[in-house]
Write a protein that holds these residues in place. Structure first.
Motif, mmCIF file in Angstrom:
data_model
loop_
_atom_site.group_PDB
_atom_site.id
_atom_site.type_symbol
_atom_site.label_atom_id
_atom_site.label_comp_id
_atom_site.label_asym_id
_atom_site.label_seq_id
_atom_site.Cartn_x
_atom_site.Cartn_y
_atom_site.Cartn_z
ATOM 1 N N GLU A 408 38.666 56.912 33.865
ATOM 2 C CA GLU A 408 37.244 56.644 33.769
ATOM 3 C C GLU A 408 36.872 55.663 32.642
ATOM 4 O OE1 GLU A 408 35.208 58.410 35.541
ATOM 5 O OE2 GLU A 408 36.583 59.564 36.665
ATOM 6 N N VAL A 409 37.526 54.551 32.914
ATOM 7 C CA VAL A 409 37.267 53.281 32.078
ATOM 8 C C VAL A 409 36.913 52.121 32.876
ATOM 9 C CG1 VAL A 409 38.001 52.022 30.258
ATOM 10 C CG2 VAL A 409 38.784 54.093 30.221
ATOM 11 N N GLU A 410 35.705 51.767 33.048
ATOM 12 C CA GLU A 410 35.264 50.790 34.114
ATOM 13 C C GLU A 410 35.804 49.302 33.736
ATOM 14 O OE1 GLU A 410 33.670 49.112 37.427
ATOM 15 O OE2 GLU A 410 33.631 51.392 36.943
ATOM 16 N N SER A 411 35.854 49.060 32.322
ATOM 17 C CA SER A 411 36.452 47.891 31.919
ATOM 18 C C SER A 411 38.153 47.698 32.347
ATOM 19 C CB SER A 411 36.315 47.464 30.578
ATOM 20 O OG SER A 411 36.860 48.781 29.628
ATOM 21 N N MET A 412 38.692 48.717 32.113
ATOM 22 C CA MET A 412 40.098 48.740 32.516
ATOM 23 C C MET A 412 40.403 48.383 33.949
ATOM 24 S SD MET A 412 43.289 49.554 32.041
ATOM 25 C CE MET A 412 43.572 50.440 30.328
ATOM 26 N N CYS A 413 39.491 48.983 34.877
ATOM 27 C CA CYS A 413 39.753 48.863 36.152
ATOM 28 C C CYS A 413 39.165 47.332 36.752
ATOM 29 C CB CYS A 413 38.977 49.886 37.249
ATOM 30 S SG CYS A 413 39.717 50.268 38.654
ATOM 31 N N SER A 414 38.237 46.914 36.102
ATOM 32 C CA SER A 414 37.682 45.536 36.312
ATOM 33 C C SER A 414 38.906 44.549 35.968
ATOM 34 C CB SER A 414 36.700 45.088 35.363
ATOM 35 O OG SER A 414 35.492 45.993 36.010
ATOM 36 N N TRP A 415 39.598 44.691 34.659
ATOM 37 C CA TRP A 415 40.680 43.943 34.445
ATOM 38 C C TRP A 415 42.107 44.071 35.443
ATOM 39 C CZ3 TRP A 415 45.738 45.001 32.793
ATOM 40 C CH2 TRP A 415 46.479 44.002 32.152
ATOM 41 N N VAL A 416 42.210 45.232 35.755
ATOM 42 C CA VAL A 416 43.321 45.350 36.764
ATOM 43 C C VAL A 416 42.999 44.914 38.142
ATOM 44 C CG1 VAL A 416 44.833 47.079 38.124
ATOM 45 C CG2 VAL A 416 43.947 47.427 35.539
ATOM 46 N N GLY A 417 41.772 44.973 38.586
ATOM 47 C CA GLY A 417 41.247 44.443 39.773
ATOM 48 C C GLY A 417 41.279 42.913 39.781
ATOM 49 N N ALA A 418 41.053 42.252 38.774
ATOM 50 C CA ALA A 418 41.074 40.787 38.488
ATOM 51 C C ALA A 418 42.627 40.308 38.664
ATOM 52 C CB ALA A 418 40.380 40.287 37.095
ATOM 53 N N MET A 419 43.375 40.999 37.950
ATOM 54 C CA MET A 419 44.855 40.786 37.824
ATOM 55 C C MET A 419 45.618 40.912 39.448
ATOM 56 S SD MET A 419 45.724 39.198 34.921
ATOM 57 C CE MET A 419 47.367 39.415 35.383
ATOM 58 N N LEU A 420 45.014 41.855 40.032
ATOM 59 C CA LEU A 420 45.387 42.127 41.269
ATOM 60 C C LEU A 420 45.060 40.983 42.203
ATOM 61 C CD1 LEU A 420 47.194 44.021 43.235
ATOM 62 C CD2 LEU A 420 45.051 45.206 43.647
ATOM 63 N N HIS A 421 43.830 40.382 41.986
ATOM 64 C CA HIS A 421 43.530 39.517 42.730
ATOM 65 C C HIS A 421 44.161 38.245 42.505
ATOM 66 C CE1 HIS A 421 39.782 36.898 44.493
ATOM 67 N NE2 HIS A 421 40.765 36.968 45.496
ATOM 68 N N TYR A 422 44.432 37.715 41.227
ATOM 69 C CA TYR A 422 45.292 36.666 41.044
ATOM 70 C C TYR A 422 46.679 36.632 41.447
ATOM 71 C CZ TYR A 422 48.004 33.589 38.077
ATOM 72 O OH TYR A 422 49.081 32.714 37.691
ATOM 73 N N ALA A 423 47.291 37.988 41.326
ATOM 74 C CA ALA A 423 48.556 38.092 41.884
ATOM 75 C C ALA A 423 48.816 37.900 43.274
ATOM 76 C CB ALA A 423 49.092 39.364 41.497
ATOM 77 N N LEU A 424 47.733 38.148 44.072
ATOM 78 C CA LEU A 424 47.594 37.984 45.579
ATOM 79 C C LEU A 424 47.447 36.723 45.849
ATOM 80 C CD1 LEU A 424 47.548 38.994 48.393
ATOM 81 C CD2 LEU A 424 45.212 39.540 48.215
ATOM 82 N N LEU A 425 46.368 35.924 45.209
ATOM 83 C CA LEU A 425 46.375 34.379 45.377
ATOM 84 C C LEU A 425 47.547 33.666 45.093
ATOM 85 C CD1 LEU A 425 42.669 34.146 44.111
ATOM 86 C CD2 LEU A 425 43.540 34.333 46.530
ATOM 87 N N SER A 426 48.080 34.096 43.867
ATOM 88 C CA SER A 426 49.572 33.320 43.638
ATOM 89 C C SER A 426 50.337 33.519 44.566
ATOM 90 C CB SER A 426 49.917 33.699 41.970
ATOM 91 O OG SER A 426 50.857 32.954 41.794
ATOM 92 N N SER A 427 50.694 34.886 44.970
ATOM 93 C CA SER A 427 51.720 34.822 46.005
ATOM 94 C C SER A 427 51.472 34.027 47.367
ATOM 95 C CB SER A 427 51.775 36.294 46.496
ATOM 96 O OG SER A 427 52.072 37.139 45.363
ATOM 97 N N LEU A 428 50.139 34.091 47.909
ATOM 98 C CA LEU A 428 49.892 33.396 48.999
ATOM 99 C C LEU A 428 49.965 31.813 48.521
ATOM 100 C CD1 LEU A 428 46.481 35.137 50.251
ATOM 101 C CD2 LEU A 428 48.814 35.451 50.935
#
Length: 628
Positions: A408-428
């Protein structure tokens, strides 16, 4: 004899408890009376006789009918015999619910709810503190295992139960209810309906009705011509009444419901519609909104929301306007346009196991290349390590995103979502570099390839640019709910891009989807070019070598990600499982490929003949990008 005395003593103590509660300052906010109806399975029916007043209510049953009679309501009158459908031969569970603040009386038989008195605005006087009076005789048919709320009355079968009511000031009862609900939850709305009466005058402009925190109702001046006797319109606002949601588990109703009526008159077919402005929480772009109304004349016993006579206007993610040509109950139904995901639990399990395996495999690949980097002069090692690192990070974040999505921490999930997006773009990006590097090595043999720091800058630096921009924009990353088809009430939560409005969809299209299209297209072309280069070799005729060649390069080039574009076909379930399996285990498949290449090198080094003929051919076919 002893059993009868114990039963009477139990019932006597229960009655004393009810009377003591009624005598205290606290009033009962509702009545919940339940039991089992024992019948002879003949033609069953409900016998309803409810009127205004507060003399009390009686619930009785016999071999063929269940009766509710009495006077407890402020405005409701109903006398009706309701035939029931065919039920099983065993006893039927039933519950009677009375909510004085809403003047609402409902009866539930085997989870089928009948509305005896629909909700309305509170009157000056409420009938509450319903306490049991009298002891009915035992009967073969009747009511067994009776209870009031959670307190059992008796397990014997009785013919009837009677309750006596007390008149209470509705405002006082409402204040008590408000204090009770606030103690339970700070987010709970005031349980009382709010009513506003507006006199319609002959005027050019429309009349607007609104209270604090309620929708805004705009009443056209032309409605005056439809009103025969009365010139006052009653507008009642309801908040979070579960009755309106009954029977609509697959869709969601807004918390706000508005009732618009003219006493003793039926208003329909208005030349100018009534306008209702609903301001609500943010609704994602892929959710349908439909303005609906419940006609209590057509469906008096059950809530039946229909779109007839209403027009829906979307004014934004948090604003919906309904225009309707009649008076009754109004609200907005919300439903996802996208289909719920089939087999979500199985797909999640495959993804979790695959990501865990890929992470371990990528770490092993990284260690392997670090140990062999100094003694090897291959220029592709930097690219392979970059791909392994990005896939390891992607697998790690995707593995934990489901757990972090429920924090229940919105800022935590926003940070994780951004890192997941970065990791996906980096892998591609690294997969695209593998494609480009293969093309360079095959068709530009005598030209030196770009230096390693260039690949590092592109593979790790370039994906950070769009992610940083989107994070700066805000409201892009957060909690996303994926609805399973088998249980839509318990969605899967993860940290990703919250597809709530058009700008997030555009951001995903211009970054992830665009890169996927380019990668898959270029990867397929590169596979074809490699196949054309080596298909004439003798070794290619061996099916095992040919399969491993294409399979190894497919994992390297990321062409398996193209399966995402096939989830609309009749074989969508098959493609979803295949996509989930191949891409979640991609790190493992890469480790297998590099292990095979290392084994081929070792075999080739043992034989001069193998190193100059078959060994070099195999290596060229399985390791096209390793040429230097």
């Amino acid at each position: 004899m002893k059993g009868g005395m114990a039963d009477r003593l139990k019932m006597g103590v229960f009655i004393i408890m009810l009377v003591s509660v009624a005598a205290s300052d606290e009033h009962d906010l509702f009545l919940e009376f339940c039991g089992k109806w024992r019948h002879n399975n003949s033609d069953l029916s409900l016998n309803i006789s409810v009127s205004e007043g507060c003399s009390g209510i009686t619930v009785s049953a016999n071999e063929s009918s269940l009766s509710v009679k009495g006077s407890v309501t402020a405005k409701c009158k109903r006398m009706e015999v309701i035939p029931l459908m065919k039920y099983p031969e065993e006893d039927l569970d039933f519950c009677l619910y009375w909510e004085p603040l809403l003047d609402q009386l409902t009866l539930e038989v085997e989870k089928e709810r009948f509305i005896l008195c629909p909700p309305s605005s509170p009157a000056e006087k409420c009938c509450t503190d319903l306490s049991q009076i009298g002891i009915a005789l035992d009967s073969r048919y009747g009511i067994a295992d009776a209870r009031v709320r959670t307190d059992g009355v008796t397990d014997k079968t009785k013919s009837s139960y009677s309750f006596h009511g007390e008149i209470t000031n509705c405002k006082k009862l409402c204040d008590q209810a408000n204090q009770t609900y606030v103690k339970g939850s700070q987010n709970t709305q005031h349980p009382c309906a709010q009513k506003f009466v507006k006199e319609i005058k002959k005027a050019i402009s429309d009349e607007k009705v609104s209270l604090k925190g309620t929708p805004t109702v705009s009443i056209p001046s032309t409605m005056k011509t439809k009103m025969k006797v009365e010139n006052k319109v009653s507008v009642t606002f309801f908040k979070k009444n579960s009755l309106f949601q009954v029977g609509y588990e697959e869709v969601q109703l807004l918390n706000d419901v508005v009732e618009i009526t003219v006493e003793n008159e039926i208003i329909a077919n208005l030349t100018e519609p009534i306008s209702i402005d609903f301001h609500h929480n943010l609704l994602p772009w892929n959710y349908k909104r439909k303005c609906v109304s419940w006609d209590t004349l057509k469906d008096p016993l059950k809530v039946n929301w229909l779109v007839d006579g209403c027009m829906t206007k979307r004014k934004g993610a948090k604003h919906t306007v309904c225009e309707c040509d009649h008076l009754t109950y109004f609200s907005v139904l919300v439903q996802m346009e996208l289909k719920p995901v089939r087999h979500l639990l199985a797909l999640s399990a495959i993804s979790s196991v695959g990501c865990a395996t890929s992470f371990i495999s990528c770490v092993a690949v990284i260690i392997f290349f670090c140990r062999n980097r100094r003694r090897s002069k291959e220029q592709s090692i930097t690219i392979h390590m970059g791909l392994a690192v990005s896939l390891a990070v992607l697998s790690l974040f995707f593995f934990f995103t489901g757990v972090l999505g429920n924090v229940e921490v919105e800022s935590m999930c926003s940070w994780v979502g951004a890192m997941l997006h970065y990791a996906l773009l980096s892998s591609l990006t690294w997969m695209g570099i593998e494609v480009f590097n293969t093309f360079w090595m095959v068709y530009m043999v005598f030209r030196p390839s770009p230096r390693p720091f260039v690949w590092l800058l592109i593979g790790f630096g370039l994906p950070a640019v769009p992610v940083a921009i989107l994070s700066r924009v805000g409201n892009i990353y957060g909690v996303v709910e994926i609805v399973p088809a088998d249980d839509i009430s318990t969605p899967y939560r993860m940290c990703w891009m919250n597809m709530s409005d058009q700008k997030t969809i555009l951001a995903a299209s211009f970054t992830t989807m665009t890169m996927l299209v380019i990668l898959v297209f270029s990867g397929v072309i590169m596979l074809f070019l490699v196949y054309r280069e080596i298909r004439t070799r003798d070794e290619w005729k061996q099916s095992r070598v040919a399969f491993l060649s294409i399979w190894g390069l497919s994992c390297l080039f990321g062409t398996t990600w193209g399966l995402i574009f096939l989830n609309f076909s009749p074989l969508a379930d098959f493609y979803n499982f295949l996509f989930c399996f191949l891409n979640s285990f991609q790190g493992f498949f890469l480790m297998v490929r590099f292990c095979m290449l290392d084994w081929i090198r070792r075999q080739a080094s043992k034989s001069v003949l193998g190193s100059t003929s078959s060994g070099s051919v195999k290596q060229h076919m399985l390791q096209t990008t390793e040429k230097s």
